[in-house]
Design a protein around this motif. Structure first.
Motif, PDB file in Angstrom:
ATOM      1  N   ALA A 298      34.118 -21.184  31.954  1.00 55.82           N
ATOM      2  CA  ALA A 298      33.519 -20.121  32.475  1.00 55.82           C
ATOM      3  C   ALA A 298      33.983 -19.540  33.498  1.00 55.82           C
ATOM      4  N   VAL A 299      34.529 -18.250  33.466  1.00 56.57           N
ATOM      5  CA  VAL A 299      34.995 -17.318  34.497  1.00 56.57           C
ATOM      6  C   VAL A 299      33.901 -16.169  34.808  1.00 56.57           C
ATOM      7  N   ASN A 300      33.834 -15.996  36.347  1.00 58.51           N
ATOM      8  CA  ASN A 300      33.065 -14.943  36.595  1.00 58.51           C
ATOM      9  C   ASN A 300      33.872 -13.941  37.432  1.00 58.51           C
ATOM     10  N   VAL A 301      33.730 -12.592  36.983  1.00 56.83           N
ATOM     11  CA  VAL A 301      34.736 -11.578  37.855  1.00 56.83           C
ATOM     12  C   VAL A 301      33.723 -10.556  38.274  1.00 56.83           C
ATOM     13  N   ILE A 302      33.696 -10.213  39.442  1.00 59.63           N
ATOM     14  CA  ILE A 302      32.800  -9.407  39.944  1.00 59.63           C
ATOM     15  C   ILE A 302      33.738  -8.109  40.449  1.00 59.63           C
ATOM     16  N   ALA A 303      33.418  -6.947  39.626  1.00 57.08           N
ATOM     17  CA  ALA A 303      34.450  -6.045  39.970  1.00 57.08           C
ATOM     18  C   ALA A 303      34.145  -4.935  41.122  1.00 57.08           C
TER      19      ALA A 303
ATOM     20  N   LEU B 149      41.195 -22.135  43.394  1.00 62.58           N
ATOM     21  CA  LEU B 149      41.440 -21.012  42.442  1.00 62.58           C
ATOM     22  C   LEU B 149      40.376 -20.050  42.793  1.00 62.58           C
ATOM     23  N   SER B 150      39.149 -20.360  43.223  1.00 60.50           N
ATOM     24  CA  SER B 150      37.842 -19.603  43.270  1.00 60.50           C
ATOM     25  C   SER B 150      37.033 -19.986  44.055  1.00 60.50           C
ATOM     26  N   GLY B 151      35.778 -19.541  44.364  1.00 63.18           N
ATOM     27  CA  GLY B 151      34.681 -19.978  44.754  1.00 63.18           C
ATOM     28  C   GLY B 151      34.790 -19.588  46.158  1.00 63.18           C
ATOM     29  N   PRO B 152      33.631 -20.132  47.084  1.00 62.24           N
ATOM     30  CA  PRO B 152      33.594 -19.829  48.394  1.00 62.24           C
ATOM     31  C   PRO B 152      34.537 -20.146  49.034  1.00 62.24           C
ATOM     32  N   GLY B 153      34.899 -19.185  50.170  1.00 66.75           N
ATOM     33  CA  GLY B 153      36.223 -19.371  51.028  1.00 66.75           C
ATOM     34  C   GLY B 153      37.321 -18.728  50.233  1.00 66.75           C
TER      35      GLY B 153
ATOM     36  N   ILE C 109      36.536 -13.517  42.199  1.00 65.57           N
ATOM     37  CA  ILE C 109      36.846 -14.511  40.898  1.00 65.57           C
ATOM     38  C   ILE C 109      36.192 -15.753  41.165  1.00 65.57           C
ATOM     39  N   ASP C 110      35.667 -16.476  40.220  1.00 65.05           N
ATOM     40  CA  ASP C 110      35.034 -17.707  40.221  1.00 65.05           C
ATOM     41  C   ASP C 110      35.497 -18.419  38.789  1.00 65.05           C
ATOM     42  N   VAL C 111      36.148 -19.420  38.840  1.00 59.95           N
ATOM     43  CA  VAL C 111      36.497 -20.226  37.696  1.00 59.95           C
ATOM     44  C   VAL C 111      35.923 -21.529  37.564  1.00 59.95           C
ATOM     45  N   TRP C 112      35.376 -22.027  36.729  1.00 59.02           N
ATOM     46  CA  TRP C 112      34.509 -23.450  36.226  1.00 59.02           C
ATOM     47  C   TRP C 112      35.337 -23.974  34.982  1.00 59.02           C
ATOM     48  N   LEU C 113      35.697 -25.166  35.193  1.00 59.25           N
ATOM     49  CA  LEU C 113      36.113 -25.914  33.855  1.00 59.25           C
ATOM     50  C   LEU C 113      35.196 -27.302  33.716  1.00 59.25           C
ATOM     51  N   ASP C 114      34.579 -27.380  32.726  1.00 58.16           N
ATOM     52  CA  ASP C 114      33.877 -28.522  32.294  1.00 58.16           C
ATOM     53  C   ASP C 114      32.722 -28.823  33.355  1.00 58.16           C
ATOM     54  N   GLY C 115      32.250 -27.691  33.773  1.00 56.26           N
ATOM     55  CA  GLY C 115      31.054 -27.798  34.913  1.00 56.26           C
ATOM     56  C   GLY C 115      31.490 -27.936  36.192  1.00 56.26           C
TER      57      GLY C 115
ATOM     58  N   THR D 267      27.819  -5.469  37.998  1.00 60.54           N
ATOM     59  CA  THR D 267      29.058  -5.955  38.573  1.00 60.54           C
ATOM     60  C   THR D 267      29.593  -7.258  38.327  1.00 60.54           C
ATOM     61  N   SER D 268      28.771  -7.995  37.654  1.00 64.33           N
ATOM     62  CA  SER D 268      29.129  -9.350  37.635  1.00 64.33           C
ATOM     63  C   SER D 268      28.704 -10.052  36.206  1.00 64.33           C
ATOM     64  N   ARG D 269      29.952 -10.359  35.578  1.00 61.82           N
ATOM     65  CA  ARG D 269      29.842 -10.885  34.265  1.00 61.82           C
ATOM     66  C   ARG D 269      30.312 -12.392  34.063  1.00 61.82           C
ATOM     67  N   TRP D 270      30.065 -13.193  33.286  1.00 61.13           N
ATOM     68  CA  TRP D 270      30.695 -14.627  33.109  1.00 61.13           C
ATOM     69  C   TRP D 270      31.078 -14.421  31.611  1.00 61.13           C
ATOM     70  N   LEU D 271      32.458 -14.877  31.535  1.00 55.70           N
ATOM     71  CA  LEU D 271      32.944 -15.268  30.214  1.00 55.70           C
ATOM     72  C   LEU D 271      32.977 -16.810  29.845  1.00 55.70           C
ATOM     73  N   ASN D 272      32.251 -17.323  28.943  1.00 56.60           N
ATOM     74  CA  ASN D 272      32.166 -18.731  28.480  1.00 56.60           C
ATOM     75  C   ASN D 272      32.649 -18.928  27.260  1.00 56.60           C
TER      76      ASN D 272
END
Length: 354
Positions: free
Chosen positions: A133-138, A157-161, A145-151, A68-73
């Motif tokens: 790095a973008v994580n999408v859990i379908a 935009l995403s993450g906890p909360g 949605i979880d979006v990371w840029l340069d670590g 259910t979870s994949r990251w695109l990097n």
């Protein structure tokens, strides 16, 4: 498999991907082109990159990787800061799961279908290369949605909360995973208002699942055959050292090694990776066709005293070619992660069978 897909665009022109590579074959592209060089923060001169050229395209991951979870990097940078925009979209459900837009002025936007959810001005510097790095859990409800840029996670935009998605966020009728991602254009009917424009560079693309998770800055370094090894039973055309017929990037059809005897195979020594580099995986690539009774081919890897073969693939009749890609995340001789020394000593090969 924790890394179902990776590419550094060393294959060359768009036709190499749209025509024959299993991960891209039959899918739609806009005006994409291969550009010499790279979009790395370091390692100048290694590999290549892909220019979007105001086009669009999407990838269908090879095989079935139930998660259910994949990251695109990947690395990314606008060709023309201030005017370019890049949309990174996931899934092809009636309402696409998520669409993250990078505007040329440094603004980040998050769309749900064609609805703008969040806009963050000044979220990134469009003049620099960035590691995304973008994580999408379908999920049918509660997609994430979880979006990371340069670590660093993009706050707001995403993450906890961050609010989870409701309604249809699944991939078509499958709730277990998403198997397609796209750059640039609308690949879902409801996202017609979310097209991007302008030119972007994208380089060193990795799709990882929850086992590997989010990658820190990572690069794809091409290594090529640089000497003949053993066994060496294919026939070279033209008659030169066998490795000289298969050492070009991108591959061409002017020279090759072949056979009409089932079981014939070639192995080659490979150029070494940069000293001191940590190895995530090796992606072995082979380009093959047939013009006789032999119908299958296998990518081969020798490490130490161990030789392993990929599953046999059906080869198309000439003049069509099959571009085979086999991702190896562990050294078959040791059963653990590849080391720099292990990659430097690896031998790559190919075997024809009936």
């Amino acid at each position: 498999m924790s890394i179902p897909y990776m590419t550094g665009w060393e294959g060359g022109a768009a036709a190499w991907y749209t025509g024959t590579v299993a991960a891209w074959a039959g899918l739609t592209f806009g005006a994409f082109s291969s550009v010499a060089g790279n979009q790395h923060r370091t390692l100048a001169g290694q590999g290549g990159n892909w220019s979007m050229l105001a086009g669009w395209g999407y990838n269908c991951l090879p095989g079935t990787v139930p998660t259910t979870s994949r990251w695109l990097n990947h690395w990314m940078k606008p060709v023309t800061p201030g005017t370019s925009a890049l949309a990174v979209q996931f899934g092809r459900a009636t309402v696409c799961q998520v669409n993250v837009r990078f505007l040329g002025n440094g603004t980040l936007e998050l769309y749900r279908g064609s609805t703008l959810l969040v806009s963050l001005p000044g979220a990134y510097n469009p003049n620099l290369n960035h590691w995304l790095a973008v994580n999408v859990i379908a999920a049918n409800a509660g997609g994430i949605i979880d979006v990371w840029l340069d670590g660093a996670r993009i706050n707001g935009l995403s993450g906890p909360g961050f609010p989870t998605f409701t309604g249809d966020t699944q991939q078509d009728a499958v709730n277990a995973d998403w198997d397609q991602f796209g750059w640039g254009g609308n690949i879902a009917p409801s996202s017609a208002g979310v097209n991007s424009g302008g030119d972007w560079y994208v380089d060193d693309v990795f799709v990882t699942d929850a086992v590997t998770g989010r990658l820190t800055e990572t690069y794809i370094i091409p290594i090529v055959p640089d000497a003949d090894s053993a066994p060496l039973t294919l026939t070279p055309n033209p008659v030169v050292a066998h490795y000289l017929n298969v050492d070009e990037i991108p591959a061409n059809d002017a020279d090759y090694n072949g056979t009409s005897v089932s079981g014939d195979q070639d192995f080659y020594d490979m150029t070494a990776p940069p000293a001191g580099s940590a190895v995530l995986a090796i992606n072995f690539n082979a380009r093959a066709t047939r013009d006789g009774a032999l119908t299958h081919g296998e990518v081969a890897i020798t490490s130490g005293a161990t030789t392993v073969y990929s599953a046999a693939a059906v080869l198309p009749a000439s003049p069509s070619y099959l571009d085979m890609q086999v991702i190896s995340e562990t050294d078959p001789d040791t059963g653990i992660a590849w080391t720099n020394a292990g990659v430097a000593a690896v031998k790559a090969g190919f075997r024809f069978t009936t």
